[in-house]
Scaffold this active site. Structure first.
Site, PDB file in Angstrom:
ATOM      1  N   ASP A  82       0.850  -1.198   0.000  1.00 51.61           N
ATOM      2  CA  ASP A  82       0.000   0.000   0.000  1.00 51.61           C
ATOM      3  C   ASP A  82       0.885   1.248   0.000  1.00 51.61           C
ATOM      4  O   ASP A  82       1.799   1.368   0.830  1.00 51.61           O
ATOM      5  CB  ASP A  82      -0.864  -0.049   1.278  1.00 51.61           C
ATOM      6  CG  ASP A  82      -1.957   0.993   1.294  1.00 51.61           C
ATOM      7  OD1 ASP A  82      -2.417   1.389   0.206  1.00 51.61           O
ATOM      8  OD2 ASP A  82      -2.369   1.392   2.405  1.00 51.61           O
ATOM      9  N   ASN A 256     -10.313   0.511  -0.303  1.00 50.67           N
ATOM     10  CA  ASN A 256      -9.308   0.421   0.771  1.00 50.67           C
ATOM     11  C   ASN A 256      -9.889   0.773   2.137  1.00 50.67           C
ATOM     12  O   ASN A 256     -10.490   1.838   2.299  1.00 50.67           O
ATOM     13  CB  ASN A 256      -8.168   1.396   0.488  1.00 50.67           C
ATOM     14  CG  ASN A 256      -7.232   0.902  -0.586  1.00 50.67           C
ATOM     15  OD1 ASN A 256      -7.527  -0.061  -1.284  1.00 50.67           O
ATOM     16  ND2 ASN A 256      -6.094   1.553  -0.721  1.00 50.67           N
TER      17      ASN A 256
HETATM   18  P1  13P Z   1      -8.958   4.811   5.429  1.00 50.23           P
HETATM   19  O1  13P Z   1      -8.089   5.667   6.283  1.00 50.23           O
HETATM   20  O2  13P Z   1     -10.194   5.550   5.007  1.00 50.23           O
HETATM   21  O3  13P Z   1      -9.267   3.501   6.032  1.00 50.23           O
HETATM   22  O4  13P Z   1      -8.145   4.524   4.054  1.00 50.23           O
HETATM   23  C1  13P Z   1      -7.213   3.490   3.990  1.00 50.23           C
HETATM   24  C2  13P Z   1      -6.397   3.530   2.732  1.00 50.23           C
HETATM   25  O5  13P Z   1      -6.701   4.175   1.770  1.00 50.23           O
HETATM   26  C3  13P Z   1      -5.180   2.711   2.719  1.00 50.23           C
HETATM   27  O6  13P Z   1      -4.433   2.927   1.565  1.00 50.23           O
HETATM   28  O1  G3H Z   2      -3.229   5.019   3.611  1.00 53.19           O
HETATM   29  C1  G3H Z   2      -2.690   4.769   4.664  1.00 53.19           C
HETATM   30  C2  G3H Z   2      -3.027   3.536   5.431  1.00 53.19           C
HETATM   31  O2  G3H Z   2      -4.105   3.788   6.299  1.00 53.19           O
HETATM   32  C3  G3H Z   2      -1.814   3.011   6.133  1.00 53.19           C
HETATM   33  O3  G3H Z   2      -1.531   3.788   7.259  1.00 53.19           O
HETATM   34  O4  G3H Z   2       0.864   4.345   6.915  1.00 53.19           O
HETATM   35  O5  G3H Z   2      -0.186   4.476   9.200  1.00 53.19           O
HETATM   36  O6  G3H Z   2       0.245   2.245   8.131  1.00 53.19           O
HETATM   37  P1  G3H Z   2      -0.039   3.701   7.916  1.00 53.19           P
HETATM   38 ZN    ZN Z   3      -4.538   4.896   0.786  1.00 52.70          ZN
END
Ligand code: 13P
Ligand code: G3H
Ligand code: ZN
Length: 311
Positions: A82, A256
């Site tokens: 991600d 997501n």
């Molecule tokens: P949220 O913070 O809305 O759960 O989004 C998660 C996300 O886009 C991770 O890439």
């Molecule tokens: O888009 C971000 C996700 O919620 C991941 O969050 O970078 O704190 O693990 P993080």
């Molecule tokens: Zn994201």
């Protein structure tokens, strides 16, 4: 069943008018809660790992946990990076067992975004790994990047066809008004997503899988539990689930969700610790957190994404 890419998942989701949930994982209980829910509902699922998750839990631990989930649940599971910040991080995940990576060069200008994305696509495709990229900027916080609401920019439909053709990317994350975190709209502000922009994008790149980031709905059920048990998350507001259902029926194939998992886990853990001040066995509170995660993911699959029985 081994780990799979998202290729077939997205093709079926596009044609079937539903979406696949992409849930962020950081520890064993979260992996278990998500995959037990998806396994019982016979739903394909994407487990995604951020740069922060790799720093917290270690790449190898996360891969092994996901491999265990694959062995325990007879459903298609993809392991996805991600918000990959650069080529090196993507390469490390491609070499290290991931089946899908996101290169997020959306904060660069159009040409630089294309250049970096293309480099990742070439490396990934030679190794059977698929790639997600992003055009447009979401408001909120991601690992190192903090984008103020005023600087967030919707994806420009006129750019998507050229971007997809020149990069060879497999799916595209777009900005239509979602944002990361649990505070997506100001109190009193009417939540809105630009479905008109999504429609324009779909016309330019028909049959192409679109990804929605920042798609947690911030269920008031969990916020209330947190509030009641010594926490403070007043004013947390997410994307209304009706809008997510509408997105899932459209070209959006991947939705997501991270903040909602955090809220569910925290609600469960808080409930146990607040009501049992003498509790000190981590299993006692983590198992409740895990069961709340499982319940949340079941709700998402059946009531929002529509991916039940699509494994
Ligand atoms: P949220 O913070 O809305 O759960 O989004 C998660 C996300 O886009 C991770 O890439
Ligand atoms: O888009 C971000 C996700 O919620 C991941 O969050 O970078 O704190 O693990 P993080
Ligand atoms: Zn994201």
């Amino acid at each position: 069943m081994a780990l799979v890419t998202t290729k077939e998942m997205f093709q079926k989701a596009y044609d079937g008018g539903y979406a696949i949930g992409a849930f962020n994982v950081n520890n064993m209980e979260i992996v278990q809660g998500i995959t037990e829910a998806a396994g019982e509902l016979k739903s394909p699922v994407i487990l995604q790992v951020s740069k922060g998750a790799r720093a917290y839990a270690n790449h190898t631990y996360l891969v092994k946990l996901v491999e265990a989930a694959v062995a325990e649940n007879n459903i298609p599971i993809a392991l996805h990076l991600d918000h990959g910040p650069d080529f090196e991080t993507c390469k490390s995940c491609i070499d290290g067992g991931f089946t899908s990576v996101m290169i997020d060069a959306s904060h660069y200008d159009f040409e630089k975004n294309i250049e970096i994305t293309k480099q990742v696509v070439e490396y990934a495709h030679e190794r059977g790994v698929v790639v997600e990229a992003e055009l447009g900027k979401l408001a909120g916080v991601e690992d190192d990047v903090k984008v103020a609401a005023d600087d967030a920019m919707y994806t420009q439909p006129d750019e998507v066809q050229e971007f997809v053709e020149r990069t060879g990317v497999d799916s595209l994350a777009i900005a239509i008004g979602t944002s990361h975190g649990a505070f997506k709209f100001k109190p009193g502000q009417k939540p809105q997503l630009r479905f008109d922009i999504l429609d324009e994008i779909t016309k330019r790149i028909p049959q192409f899988p679109i990804v929605l980031h920042g798609a947690s709905s911030v269920s008031q059920e969990y916020v209330q539990i947190i509030q009641k048990n010594g926490g403070n998350l007043a004013d947390a507001i997410g994307i209304p689930e009706d809008m997510l259902r509408q997105a899932a029926r459209s070209a959006v194939c991947k939705i997501n969700i991270d903040s909602d998992l955090r809220l569910a886990m925290t609600a469960g853990v808080r409930e146990v610790l607040y009501n049992n001040p003498a509790a000190f066995d981590p299993r006692e509170y983590l198992k409740v957190g895990r069961s709340y995660v499982k319940e949340l993911v079941k709700h998402k699959i059946t009531d929002v994404l529509g991916s039940e029985q699509k494994a």
